[in-house]
Write an enzyme that holds these catalytic residues in place. Structure first.
Site, PDB file in Angstrom:
ATOM      1  N   HIS A  55     -18.603  13.372   0.766  1.00 16.95           N
ATOM      2  CA  HIS A  55     -19.116  12.157   1.400  1.00 16.95           C
ATOM      3  C   HIS A  55     -20.647  12.240   1.435  1.00 16.95           C
ATOM      4  CE1 HIS A  55     -19.222   8.684   3.990  1.00 16.95           C
ATOM      5  NE2 HIS A  55     -20.079   9.321   4.758  1.00 16.95           N
ATOM      6  N   ARG A  82       0.836  -1.203   0.000  1.00 13.37           N
ATOM      7  CA  ARG A  82       0.000   0.000   0.000  1.00 13.37           C
ATOM      8  C   ARG A  82       0.877   1.262   0.000  1.00 13.37           C
ATOM      9  NH1 ARG A  82      -5.913   0.182   0.061  1.00 13.37           N
ATOM     10  NH2 ARG A  82      -6.293   2.371   0.515  1.00 13.37           N
ATOM     11  N   ASP A 129     -12.936   9.768   6.608  1.00  9.97           N
ATOM     12  CA  ASP A 129     -14.006  10.785   6.656  1.00  9.97           C
ATOM     13  C   ASP A 129     -14.015  11.564   7.965  1.00  9.97           C
ATOM     14  OD1 ASP A 129     -14.807   9.888   4.094  1.00  9.97           O
ATOM     15  OD2 ASP A 129     -16.098   8.362   4.968  1.00  9.97           O
ATOM     16  N   LEU A 153      -6.579   7.564   1.268  1.00  7.11           N
ATOM     17  CA  LEU A 153      -5.291   8.088   0.802  1.00  7.11           C
ATOM     18  C   LEU A 153      -4.231   7.916   1.887  1.00  7.11           C
ATOM     19  CD1 LEU A 153      -6.708  11.237  -0.974  1.00  7.11           C
ATOM     20  CD2 LEU A 153      -5.618   9.261  -2.086  1.00  7.11           C
ATOM     21  N   ASN A 160     -12.623  16.032   0.140  1.00  9.36           N
ATOM     22  CA  ASN A 160     -13.425  14.856  -0.192  1.00  9.36           C
ATOM     23  C   ASN A 160     -14.898  15.210  -0.073  1.00  9.36           C
ATOM     24  OD1 ASN A 160     -13.956  11.987  -0.598  1.00  9.36           O
ATOM     25  ND2 ASN A 160     -14.507  11.911   1.562  1.00  9.36           N
ATOM     26  N   ALA A 198      -5.754  11.772   7.990  1.00  5.91           N
ATOM     27  CA  ALA A 198      -5.355  10.354   7.950  1.00  5.91           C
ATOM     28  C   ALA A 198      -6.506   9.403   8.258  1.00  5.91           C
ATOM     29  CB  ALA A 198      -4.211  10.125   8.932  1.00  5.91           C
ATOM     30  N   GLY A 199      -7.601   9.903   8.809  1.00  8.80           N
ATOM     31  CA  GLY A 199      -8.711   9.028   9.171  1.00  8.80           C
ATOM     32  C   GLY A 199      -9.656   8.785   8.006  1.00  8.80           C
TER      33      GLY A 199
HETATM   34  C1  GRF Z   1     -20.799  10.156  -4.296  1.00  5.13           C
HETATM   35  O1  GRF Z   1     -22.005  10.172  -3.582  1.00  5.13           O
HETATM   36  C2  GRF Z   1     -19.612  10.120  -3.367  1.00  5.13           C
HETATM   37  O2  GRF Z   1     -19.741  10.903  -2.246  1.00  5.13           O
HETATM   38  C3  GRF Z   1     -19.618   8.669  -3.003  1.00  5.13           C
HETATM   39  O3  GRF Z   1     -19.854   7.999  -4.220  1.00  5.13           O
HETATM   40  C4  GRF Z   1     -20.621   8.864  -5.053  1.00  5.13           C
HETATM   41  C5  GRF Z   1     -19.852   9.046  -6.336  1.00  5.13           C
HETATM   42  O4  GRF Z   1     -20.686   9.504  -7.338  1.00  5.13           O
HETATM   43  N1  GRF Z   1     -18.435   8.266  -2.313  1.00  5.13           N
HETATM   44  P1  GRF Z   1     -20.112   9.967  -8.754  1.00  5.13           P
HETATM   45  O5  GRF Z   1     -19.085   8.927  -9.194  1.00  5.13           O
HETATM   46  O6  GRF Z   1     -19.513  11.330  -8.606  1.00  5.13           O
HETATM   47  O7  GRF Z   1     -21.316   9.961  -9.653  1.00  5.13           O
END
Ligand code: GRF
Length: 196
Positions: free
Chosen positions: A109, A67, A145, A95, A107, A142-143
């Site tokens: 989420h 990794r 989300d 990452l 990111n 590092a976590g």
């Molecule tokens: C998004 O909801 C993202 O937050 C999640 O997967 C989805 C990806 O959607 N981890 P896309 O590939 O941008 O359509």
């Protein structure tokens, strides 16, 4: 006019968040997608990038002995574009320290963090029975989300929602949120200082 915010976007799936960023850029938003990277072959995201003439690369964990080797290789790929910011937009890999030591990363989420982190945020929120969920844009640490929250949008859970119907409504908000956040980060670059 200020220089556009130079982005590399990382994707794993269909890339609809990436599409929103590309569309906003085409409509004059103050950012520039230099390249799109994926952790697997054949993503819709890479296809969307190619059809706009945006360079793409693939960096697969399985192609590396460890990794840490993958982390170093991805860092080199990102370094080559010298982005101001890396955007993890549906990128389904955690990452590593090399990437995070060299690049600022945001990111998106599909849940209201700190509730329901991880790969199944929509499913977990629905299973828990929440009536309101949503999406979060945050700095990546590092976590999983766990980084500082930049922005959130709320979405109501409707009776009869499935993971798919709920996720689609969340993604509508998520795409708009991401474009707003990037526009804000382009306008105010004070975030370039180290994370608190
Ligand atoms: C998004 O909801 C993202 O937050 C999640 O997967 C989805 C990806 O959607 N981890 P896309 O590939 O941008 O359509």
């Amino acid at each position: 006019m200020t220089e556009p915010l130079r982005l590399v976007v990382l994707v794993s799936g269909s890339g609809s968040n990436l599409q929103a960023v590309l569309d906003a850029e085409a409509a004059g938003a103050p950012f520039l997608v230099l390249a799109v990277g994926a952790d697997r072959d054949g993503t819709g995201g890479a296809e969307r990038a190619s059809s706009r003439g945006v360079p793409t690369f693939v960096s697969r964990v399985a192609d590396h002995d460890t990794r840490a080797d993958w982390d170093a290789a991805l860092t080199r790929l990102l370094d080559a574009y010298d982005p101001d910011l890396v955007v993890s937009a549906g990128f389904m890999k955690v990452l590593g320290p090399a990437v995070l030591g060299a690049h600022r990363v945001v990111n998106t989420h599909p849940a209201l963090l700190p509730s329901f982190p991880g790969a199944h945020g929509v499913r977990d929120a629905l299973a828990h029975g929440v009536r309101v969920t949503g999406c979060t844009c945050h700095w990546v640490d590092a976590g999983v989300d766990t980084g500082p929250i930049i922005e959130q949008r709320a979405v109501r859970v409707e009776d009869g929602d499935t993971v798919e119907t709920l996720h689609e409504r969340i993604k509508v908000e998520e795409r708009a949120m991401l474009v707003d956040v990037l526009t804000r980060l382009a306008a105010d670059r004070s975030w370039r200082t180290p994370l608190p």
